[in-house]
Design an enzyme around this catalytic site. Structure first.
Site, PDB file in Angstrom:
ATOM      1  N   GLN A  81      39.433  23.336  -8.414  1.00  0.00           N
ATOM      2  CA  GLN A  81      39.835  22.219  -9.329  1.00  0.00           C
ATOM      3  C   GLN A  81      39.041  20.955  -9.366  1.00  0.00           C
ATOM      4  O   GLN A  81      39.138  20.047 -10.156  1.00  0.00           O
ATOM      5  CB  GLN A  81      41.341  21.754  -9.040  1.00  0.00           C
ATOM      6  CG  GLN A  81      42.398  22.846  -9.326  1.00  0.00           C
ATOM      7  CD  GLN A  81      43.685  22.544  -8.824  1.00  0.00           C
ATOM      8  OE1 GLN A  81      44.364  23.564  -8.094  1.00  0.00           O
ATOM      9  NE2 GLN A  81      44.453  21.638  -9.281  1.00  0.00           N
ATOM     10  N   GLU A 127      52.533  16.602 -14.659  1.00  0.00           N
ATOM     11  CA  GLU A 127      53.373  16.913 -13.178  1.00  0.00           C
ATOM     12  C   GLU A 127      54.774  16.185 -13.235  1.00  0.00           C
ATOM     13  O   GLU A 127      55.688  16.571 -12.523  1.00  0.00           O
ATOM     14  CB  GLU A 127      52.569  16.422 -12.088  1.00  0.00           C
ATOM     15  CG  GLU A 127      51.304  17.282 -11.911  1.00  0.00           C
ATOM     16  CD  GLU A 127      50.227  16.562 -11.180  1.00  0.00           C
ATOM     17  OE1 GLU A 127      50.396  15.493 -11.022  1.00  0.00           O
ATOM     18  OE2 GLU A 127      49.332  17.191 -10.948  1.00  0.00           O
ATOM     19  N   ARG A 178      51.591  20.679  -8.219  1.00  0.00           N
ATOM     20  CA  ARG A 178      52.034  19.903  -9.556  1.00  0.00           C
ATOM     21  C   ARG A 178      52.674  18.716  -9.387  1.00  0.00           C
ATOM     22  O   ARG A 178      53.917  18.445  -9.683  1.00  0.00           O
ATOM     23  CB  ARG A 178      53.050  21.300 -10.333  1.00  0.00           C
ATOM     24  CG  ARG A 178      53.006  20.789 -11.744  1.00  0.00           C
ATOM     25  CD  ARG A 178      53.614  21.546 -12.594  1.00  0.00           C
ATOM     26  NE  ARG A 178      53.695  21.246 -14.043  1.00  0.00           N
ATOM     27  CZ  ARG A 178      53.204  22.064 -15.013  1.00  0.00           C
ATOM     28  NH1 ARG A 178      53.276  23.426 -14.860  1.00  0.00           N
ATOM     29  NH2 ARG A 178      53.001  21.588 -16.143  1.00  0.00           N
ATOM     30  N   CYS A 179      51.957  17.855  -8.391  1.00  0.00           N
ATOM     31  CA  CYS A 179      52.499  16.610  -8.325  1.00  0.00           C
ATOM     32  C   CYS A 179      51.355  15.890  -7.872  1.00  0.00           C
ATOM     33  O   CYS A 179      50.159  16.203  -7.435  1.00  0.00           O
ATOM     34  CB  CYS A 179      53.623  16.599  -7.261  1.00  0.00           C
ATOM     35  SG  CYS A 179      53.028  16.534  -5.469  1.00  0.00           S
TER      36      CYS A 179
END
Lengths: 276, 164, 806
Positions: free
Chosen positions: C237, C760, C384-385
């Protein structure tokens, strides 16, 4: 996740298959749909040296609705679901099969594999006990039949001898007007039951079986008798007295016992509502 | 172990190869044939990323040995494009309705949806959700996948134009 | 003239710029199986690596015998820590300032830890050899509970640092203690608590879970010994950060390392970290001279790479009798596993958890986070945050509900009463953040009106009465959440990872015929960057999005950037894209003026062209300008049309949202039906509404999973109980509800196009919303709080403990 090496056999007759099985002994395993065995092999919890794939044996296929209902061991769940004659004769089978695994698994997973491997999580064993089905077994000494209610000993341990192959399932026609239901609680599609109950109620009596609540499916004679006598509460109590659930990720035994009662009660209510 | 002789039709093309019997169909397709549309997501037959069509059945190819598919006709997502190379209806509808994000589940989704619509050309939303319940997606929340499949069904029934 | 020239609106529409629900350019490849994910890469002579992993959670490694494994045909090498030690690669630095074993160095600290790396000619041979590596373990006492890990006589987990009193984030007070991170004013907060009318207190556990992207982590490392260049394709990522880290720890010069992130099958934070598999593959490629592929399987993924959450949050919230919040106090015991491998900016060992005052104007607050070692897998990634904001939002949104119960005030009203008002922005929170913009009251009122909030409460009250009368066994819950996100890390002055400032970048080249390529420092894992970044540019430079190629993920070609996570791509790289586009436009203006033979100041921008002020029929379209840039000798202007921007955002962005969830809970089975889910998101300027909606659906479904069952659970021996997708809950289409989406638009004042990021938000807001709904269903019976996940048996247990089973 890679399985260990093995030799692959694809016999075209039952005789060939049983012959291979007796010849190869412990080193061989029979492969039906493979959706129980292959994951075990990939985890290397099973490592057969020989796999005998039953897929090419025509005798193990097909559904025949005659005096009895005969379901070949290699009939897939999807074929079972799609068979309208079968659904008319014994609708409980379709109702339960739709609650097994997921669409892809049902295309490949077989009824024979589901009943034969003795996994207490499988749905068909309890169902077959509820329906009073018999299993046909073929071995070196010929063929025999064993009642589903006598077949299961403990987890993965059944009345099938190591050199026998389960070839088919004989289901008696439910009496006309028999009410039926399969109630299954699961966490999601693809899961085994937290608790499940199969119920039939008809003129000739009632039958109750429970899934994944002990090391084997539980057919409760006492529950069936109580239910036939109109005592639903007694039937639930009798069935709960016979189950022995364990703790797992679905929850502790106390919870499962409660849910088992709820599933059974709901199955009874639904089966009664369907009585003709 | 001796290798076995494997013969099958993949996306309309006859293929033959020698393979170890323990070769999983997904590895045979990906490694031996270079067909990398089907993916490996969970390896325990839960996620459906490896879904291919074997003789008219949606199959999780991570849980099938190559021998089990010997002689079969196999279709992967690559085989669902139109003969002229343009996207097939399902593929086009997935794009049109944003039925994919990372794309990893998509080949399995589309291949499964293909079979679903073959068997049920006019499904309800509930039937689509149930029929697709062997395929996991981590990105889309399924809503647009369902929408795409419903739209594809309408196009295939001739009720809707495929073009934007 | 108007008959020939399309109107500005028509021309703008053709660009498919900001606000267009443009179809994704990625999808033509993906829908026909032509994606190129890491496991699709096949190089000549490529070898496969596979790990021997520890079956024990805590054990001494007495010996490793790989002789039998080496005899397996096809096996090329078996690496152990002893092989890596001479290279100094048996340990590696973590993103959190700790270090982690690459291969077991004397002991193992979690089940699934990497012990040896087998390299073979194919994956089947490697797997066979893994089975034959004999490791002799001596079991040690296991600690999986962070509170027990801090007891005085707890076993020493990290012997390598047992005597170190100072860690990367300050003092360590126990051999299993990692850090204490304190924010806010403790004295003032405790004074407020002591004097408050009402104090609500609760222990809120956000359980351990895992991002579980459908594609697991993996890489292909290829050391070309002829030219001395190392190329690594991988599920990264943050490819540039990986290159720098790889250079620092391997000693290979950075220009000789090329990192390529191909298509990535979902990341959700799982693919931010650096894992032993990457290091071992690189070493194996150097040792063997051949490319080495490593791809973990799902069990390895769930067991060993990058858990998320695992926060025990003790919350206290003070308020006046009429519901005005006066203070927030919070202590977190954070379970980090065997190594501190959290992926947070360096100065934030608990991420941005200090956003925990949420959407409310809370005058004073204090929090402390204690990081603790246990015998569990390392990680602590932002699933996802944005760096622990999910935990923070969960804490405050549960505490608000707990407080509402204690006060006897409706939870919607309590929120409304305490929201930061529109006129307070930019708003400085008690824990130090400056919220950029917001209009919470408008969003809240819109959401409550959309769902018919009053009617829902009336229906719920009726349901309780029916239940009490024995007419139903289902209770109804109404879950509310108003969340504020903090994304777009971040200002370089605050935010770095391993010393690398968290800016991002975009480089644009306009081709002579008027099409373009733009390269960025980010990398899409499904977010659709190739589509949306082209839209930003289309609006900035007037070239149709369809004529702009977006390229990411190759460190040899892309400008340096910190990658994609924490919803930072749009806030940071999106801003860089707009800024680089403006540089292009500035040069284009000079070229246009030259071509039109007027002064620079006499032309103005009009959608896709520069026009002479007051004479719109005299113009130069961008395509013409581009050609001129390459074929005309313009005095004082260099040929070509390129620009690069490195964007250091002045602040974070603060997306927010209002969610409402309605559930029906079967008291007897613990099953929860999601009847309705309404999600209003405000992410500032909306680039592509279709993609935003898709992000919301996906984030909500991940939230559903986490709230309703998804966990990494351990038994007391440290065995992972949820290692496959049978037990690790990922909902199918069948369990997933239909979502209603909505929006308001409050642009970020500091972002060039006003965008805030959205990926997110639905996870951050969704988890407390589902959880609040379940808890709310039992409120009428005296229930206050139950921990997630709300799987069947835990929900059933709430009912059972309340005596609802008779």
């Amino acid at each position: 996740m890679i399985p260990g090496a093995f030799e692959y056999h694809r016999p075209e007759t039952l005789g060939e298959a049983t012959g291979l099985l007796s010849q190869l002994g412990d080193s061989a395993r029979v492969l039906a749909g493979g959706h129980s065995l292959i994951p075990m092999m990939k985890l290397r919890m099973a490592a057969p040296e020989h796999l005998i794939d039953l897929a090419a044996i025509a005798d193990l296929r097909g559904i025949a609705v005659g005096d009895d209902i005969r379901i070949g061991a290699m009939v897939t769940q999807a074929e079972l679901i799609a068979h309208d004659g079968l659904a008319a004769a014994c609708p409980l089978l379709r109702e339960a099969a739709l609650q097994i695994a997921d669409p892809q698994v049902r295309y490949v997973g077989t009824v024979g594999g589901n009943v034969a491997n003795g996994d207490p999580g499988n749905d068909m064993p309890g169902l077959m006990q509820c329906l009073g089905a018999r299993y046909s077994l073929a071995g070196p000494g010929g063929t025999r039949e064993v009642a589903a209610r006598d077949f299961y000993i403990s987890a993965y341990e059944t009345a099938r001898a190591d050199d026998e192959i389960l070839t088919g399932i004989l289901v008696p026609h439910p009496a006309p007007g028999t009410g039926y239901a399969y109630e299954k609680q699961k966490r999601k599609i693809g899961d085994y039951a937290t608790a499940a109950a199969a119920v039939t109620i008809g003129r000739n009596g009632a039958s109750v079986a429970m899934t994944n609540l002990a090391d084997r499916p539980i057919w409760s004679e006492a529950a069936g008798k109580a239910l036939a006598a109109g005592d639903a509460a007694g039937a639930v109590a009798a069935a709960l007295a016979e189950i022995d659930p364990g703790d797992d990720n679905r929850g502790p035994a106390e919870f499962k016992r409660h849910v088992a009662g709820v599933m059974l009660r709901r199955a009874i209510d639904r089966a009664r509502a369907r009585m003709g | 172990m001796a290798k076995m002789h494997v013969k099958m039709t993949v996306n309309g093309t006859q293929v033959e190869a020698l393979a170890e019997p323990r070769t999983l169909l997904i590895h045979f397709l990906r490694e031996e044939l270079g067909i990398t549309g089907p993916h490996i997501g969970c390896e325990t037959s839960h996620c459906g990323a490896c879904t291919v069509d074997v003789d008219g059945r949606s199959v999780k190819s991570c849980t099938m040995f190559v021998g089990q598919a010997n002689g079969a006709s196999v279709t992967t997502v690559e085989g669902l494009v139109n003969p002229d190379g343009s996207l097939g209806v399902l593929q086009e509808m997935f794009r049109e309705h944003h039925g994919l994000q990372c794309g990893f589940c998509t080949p399995g989704m589309i291949t499964r949806a293909h079979r679903l619509l073959q068997e049920n050309p006019n499904p309800s939303e509930e039937e689509v959700r149930f029929g697709m319940s062997g395929n996991l997606c981590r990105c889309t929340g399924y809503q647009n996948i369902v929408k795409a499949i419903m739209a594809a069904a309408a196009v295939l029934r001739g009720e809707k134009e495929a073009a934007e | 003239m108007n008959e020939i020239t399309p109107t500005p609106a028509e021309r703008a529409e053709k660009l498919k710029g900001l606000g267009s629900s443009r179809k994704r350019v990625e999808d033509v490849r993906f829908t026909q199986g032509k994606g190129n994910y890491v496991d699709d890469i096949k190089l000549p002579g490529m070898l496969f690596g596979d790990f021997v992993r520890s079956p024990y959670a805590h054990a001494r490694v007495v010996s490793i015998d790989a002789e039998a494994a080496k005899q397996v045909p096809g096996v090329v090498a078996v690496l152990t820590a002893a092989d890596l030690a001479p290279l100094g690669l048996h340990w590696m630095p973590t993103l959190a300032g700790d270090k982690q074993m690459v291969l077991a160095d004397g002991k193992v600290l979690f089940q699934g830890q990497e012990v040896a790396f087998v390299v073979a000619t194919d994956r089947y041979a490697a797997a066979d050899a893994v089975e034959l590596v004999e490791v002799d373990y001596e079991e040690l006492p296991v600690v999986t509970d962070p509170f027990k890990a801090l007891e005085p006589d707890a076993p020493v987990l990290r012997e390598d640092i047992a005597d170190q009193k100072e860690g990367a984030h300050g003092a360590r007070r126990h051999h299993n203690h990692i850090f204490t991170w304190e924010q806010g004013d403790r004295e003032a907060t405790e004074k407020v608590l002591a004097e408050a009318d009402v104090v609500a207190e609760e222990m809120i556990y956000y359980h351990r879970t895992h991002p579980c992207p459908l594609e697991t982590c993996g890489c292909v490392a290829s050391m070309d010994k002829v030219n001395g260049k190392l190329t690594v394709w991988g599920t990264f990522q943050a490819p540039h950060a990986v290159r720098t880290v790889a250079s620092l720890i391997s000693g290979i010069a950075e220009h000789n390392i090329r990192i390529i992130s191909p298509d990535i099958g979902g990341g959700f934070g799982n693919k931010v970290g650096v894992y032993p598999g990457y290091i071992c593959s690189i070493v194996a490629s150097i040792v063997t001279g051949k490319p080495v592929k490593w791809v973990e399987d799902r069990m390895e993924n769930l067991m060993a790479t990058a858990f998320a959450r695992d926060y025990w949050m003790q919350g206290k919230i003070a308020a006046t009798k009429d519901g005005r919040i006066t203070g927030l106090w919070c202590h977190v015991t954070a379970d980090h596993g065997g190594f501190d491998a959290c992926a947070d900016p360096t100065k934030f060992p608990a991420g941005f958890f200090n956003i925990c005052t949420g959407s409310y104007d809370i005058p004073v607050a204090w929090l402390a986070v204690d990081g603790v070692y246990t015998n569990k897998a390392p990680g602590g990634v932002a699933y996802r945050c944005s760096f622990r904001v999910t935990e923070a939002a969960y804490l405050i949104e549960r505490m608000i509900e707990v407080l509402a119960i204690k006060l006897g005030i409706d939870a919607a009203e309590l929120r409304r009463k305490n929201f930061i008002r529109k006129d307070q922005f930019p708003y400085r929170s008690a824990l130090g953040w400056e919220y950029d913009s917001g209009d919470y009251h408008t969003a809240w009122d819109k959401a409550l009106a959309a769902v018919g909030y009053e009617d829902l409460r009336a229906e719920q009250a009726d349901r309780v009465e029916s239940f009490r009368r024995g007419e139903t066994r289902k209770l109804m819950g109404v879950g509310l959440t108003f969340f504020t996100e903090i994304v777009g890390a971040g200002p370089v002055k605050n935010c770095d990872i391993l010393g690398l400032g968290m800016f991002d970048s975009c480089e644009i080249r306009i081709h002579p015929t008027g099409s373009a390529i733009a390269r960025l420092g980010t990398i899409s894992q499904g977010q659709g960057h190739a589509t949306t970044f082209a839209q930003i540019l289309a609006s900035e430079i007037g070239i149709p999005a369809d004529n702009i190629t977006i390229e990411e993920g190759d460190t040899d070609t892309a400008p340096y950037g910190l990658g994609t996570y924490g919803s930072r791509s749009t806030p940071v790289a999106g801003a860089a894209t707009a800024m680089a586009g403006r540089k292009i436009r500035a040069k284009a203006q000079m070229i246009a003026a030259y071509l039109l033979e007027v002064h620079d100041d006499d032309v103005e921008w009009d959608v896709d062209r520069f026009v002479v002020k007051g004479a719109p029929e005299r113009f130069k379209a961008m395509a013409e300008i581009a050609f001129a840039a390459y074929n005309q000798a313009i005095p004082g202007i260099e040929p070509g049309l390129e620009a690069v921007s490195y964007y250091d955002p002045p602040n974070m962005t603060y997306p927010f949202g209002a969610y409402v969830c309605v559930v029906d809970v079967d008291v007897d089975t613990g099953q929860v039906d999601i009847r309705r889910f309404y999600a209003l998101d405000d992410c500032g300027t909306r680039i592509n509404p279709m993609i935003i909606e898709g992000q919301v659906h996906g984030g909500l479904t991940e939230a559903l999973a986490i709230a309703m069952g998804q966990e990494i659970a351990y038994d007391e021996l440290g065995n992972v109980k949820t290692g496959t997708l049978m037990d690790f809950f990922v909902p199918t289409a069948w369990e997933t509800p239909h979502y209603e989406t909505d929006w308001t638009t409050t642009p970020s004042p500091h972002h060039p196009i006003g965008a805030k990021g959205v990926g997110e938000s639905p996870n951050v807001g969704g988890v407390p919303c589902f959880s609040n709904a379940v808890n709310d269903a039992f409120r009428a019976f005296g229930h206050v709080h139950a921990h997630m996940p709300h799987d069947h048996w835990r929900v059933w247990k709430i009912a059972h403990d309340l005596g609802l089973h008779g």
